[in-house]
Scaffold this motif. Structure first.
Motif, PDB file in Angstrom:
ATOM      1  N   ARG A  71       8.801  -6.161   3.051  1.00 47.14           N
ATOM      2  CA  ARG A  71       8.998  -7.056   1.897  1.00 47.14           C
ATOM      3  C   ARG A  71       7.874  -8.083   1.775  1.00 47.14           C
ATOM      4  NH1 ARG A  71      12.096  -8.579   5.928  1.00 47.14           N
ATOM      5  NH2 ARG A  71      12.149 -10.768   6.565  1.00 47.14           N
ATOM      6  N   ASP A  72       7.120  -8.342   2.848  1.00 45.78           N
ATOM      7  CA  ASP A  72       6.001  -9.295   2.803  1.00 45.78           C
ATOM      8  C   ASP A  72       4.714  -8.670   2.263  1.00 45.78           C
ATOM      9  OD1 ASP A  72       7.655 -11.220   3.923  1.00 45.78           O
ATOM     10  OD2 ASP A  72       7.091 -10.700   5.973  1.00 45.78           O
ATOM     11  N   ALA A  73       4.748  -7.385   1.954  1.00 52.84           N
ATOM     12  CA  ALA A  73       3.553  -6.715   1.442  1.00 52.84           C
ATOM     13  C   ALA A  73       3.143  -7.258   0.075  1.00 52.84           C
ATOM     14  CB  ALA A  73       3.790  -5.204   1.362  1.00 52.84           C
ATOM     15  N   ARG A  74       4.090  -7.723  -0.681  1.00 54.20           N
ATOM     16  CA  ARG A  74       3.776  -8.262  -2.008  1.00 54.20           C
ATOM     17  C   ARG A  74       2.839  -9.473  -1.883  1.00 54.20           C
ATOM     18  NH1 ARG A  74       7.547  -9.507  -7.138  1.00 54.20           N
ATOM     19  NH2 ARG A  74       5.979 -10.664  -8.289  1.00 54.20           N
ATOM     20  N   GLY A  75       3.088 -10.348  -0.925  1.00 60.18           N
ATOM     21  CA  GLY A  75       2.227 -11.508  -0.708  1.00 60.18           C
ATOM     22  C   GLY A  75       0.808 -11.101  -0.348  1.00 60.18           C
ATOM     23  N   ILE A  76       0.670 -10.039   0.428  1.00 58.50           N
ATOM     24  CA  ILE A  76      -0.654  -9.513   0.768  1.00 58.50           C
ATOM     25  C   ILE A  76      -1.360  -9.051  -0.492  1.00 58.50           C
ATOM     26  CG2 ILE A  76      -1.873  -7.694   2.025  1.00 58.50           C
ATOM     27  CD1 ILE A  76       0.466  -7.782   4.066  1.00 58.50           C
ATOM     28  N   GLY A  77      -0.640  -8.318  -1.329  1.00 59.79           N
ATOM     29  CA  GLY A  77      -1.216  -7.804  -2.573  1.00 59.79           C
ATOM     30  C   GLY A  77      -1.637  -8.906  -3.522  1.00 59.79           C
ATOM     31  N   GLU A  78      -0.827  -9.963  -3.624  1.00 57.64           N
ATOM     32  CA  GLU A  78      -1.159 -11.064  -4.533  1.00 57.64           C
ATOM     33  C   GLU A  78      -2.415 -11.803  -4.075  1.00 57.64           C
ATOM     34  OE1 GLU A  78       2.442 -13.298  -4.654  1.00 57.64           O
ATOM     35  OE2 GLU A  78       3.360 -11.977  -6.149  1.00 57.64           O
ATOM     36  N   ALA A 105      -1.572  -1.235   2.012  1.00 57.20           N
ATOM     37  CA  ALA A 105      -2.878  -1.906   2.027  1.00 57.20           C
ATOM     38  C   ALA A 105      -3.998  -0.929   1.696  1.00 57.20           C
ATOM     39  CB  ALA A 105      -3.123  -2.560   3.379  1.00 57.20           C
ATOM     40  N   ALA A 106      -3.902   0.297   2.174  1.00 59.46           N
ATOM     41  CA  ALA A 106      -4.922   1.294   1.867  1.00 59.46           C
ATOM     42  C   ALA A 106      -4.930   1.619   0.375  1.00 59.46           C
ATOM     43  CB  ALA A 106      -4.684   2.559   2.689  1.00 59.46           C
ATOM     44  N   GLY A 107      -3.765   1.765  -0.218  1.00 64.21           N
ATOM     45  CA  GLY A 107      -3.683   2.007  -1.656  1.00 64.21           C
ATOM     46  C   GLY A 107      -4.180   0.816  -2.460  1.00 64.21           C
ATOM     47  N   LEU A 108      -3.870  -0.381  -1.990  1.00 64.48           N
ATOM     48  CA  LEU A 108      -4.311  -1.603  -2.655  1.00 64.48           C
ATOM     49  C   LEU A 108      -5.832  -1.709  -2.652  1.00 64.48           C
ATOM     50  CD1 LEU A 108      -3.347  -4.382  -3.832  1.00 64.48           C
ATOM     51  CD2 LEU A 108      -3.478  -5.231  -1.484  1.00 64.48           C
TER      52      LEU A 108
END
Length: 149
Positions: A71-78, A105-108
């Motif tokens: 669920r913390d992946a969104r913060g990484i993406g932002e 992260a790889a897709g981002l």
């Protein structure tokens, strides 16, 4: 002043009159001639400029994120979308969620033309397209410098 006189002055046996050579006459006269109020600033050197405003941020930010779950992946993406390099530390996550975050992260990085690099075990660096990574080795230095035969 001789060394015996200096030692005697240091011990307090004689009066030390040698302090006058350290004072600047211009500074003493200016200090005696000026009257400063409680609101005046004390300036020691006219060449020193006091910063009145904080420094302007020039895009030199790096974010470090230690996610607890996917669920913390969104913060990484932002953060990454804003152009901030992100260091992701997955050492506290279970392996299944860590794999999902790495895939995200790889897709981002692929979608935003950035890059992903493994820095250490379960630690990754996500860099935007306009960021240059500089290696820690000085230019012109060979890795086998000490192994010359």
């Amino acid at each position: 002043m001789g060394s015996v006189r200096k030692a005697s002055a240091w011990l307090g046996l004689v009066e030390d009159n040698d302090d006058e050579r350290y004072y600047d006459d211009d500074y003493v006269e200016a200090a005696q001639g000026s009257v400063s109020g409680p609101g005046d600033q004390w300036v020691t050197d006219p060449r020193v400029k006091v910063a009145s405003e904080s420094a302007v941020e020039q895009g030199r930010r790096i974010a470090t994120v230690t996610p607890d779950g996917f669920r913390d992946a969104r913060g990484i993406g932002e953060l990454f979308r804003e152009g901030v390099p992100v260091i992701v530390n997955l050492s506290s996550m279970d392996p299944a969620d860590a794999k999902r975050v790495v895939d995200f992260a790889a897709g981002l990085t692929f979608g935003l033309r950035g890059s992903i690099e493994r820095v250490a075990t379960r630690v990754f660096l996500l860099t935007p397209a306009d960021t240059q990574i500089v290696s820690g080795e000085p230019a012109g230095r060979s890795r086998d410098f000490f192994n010359q035969s």
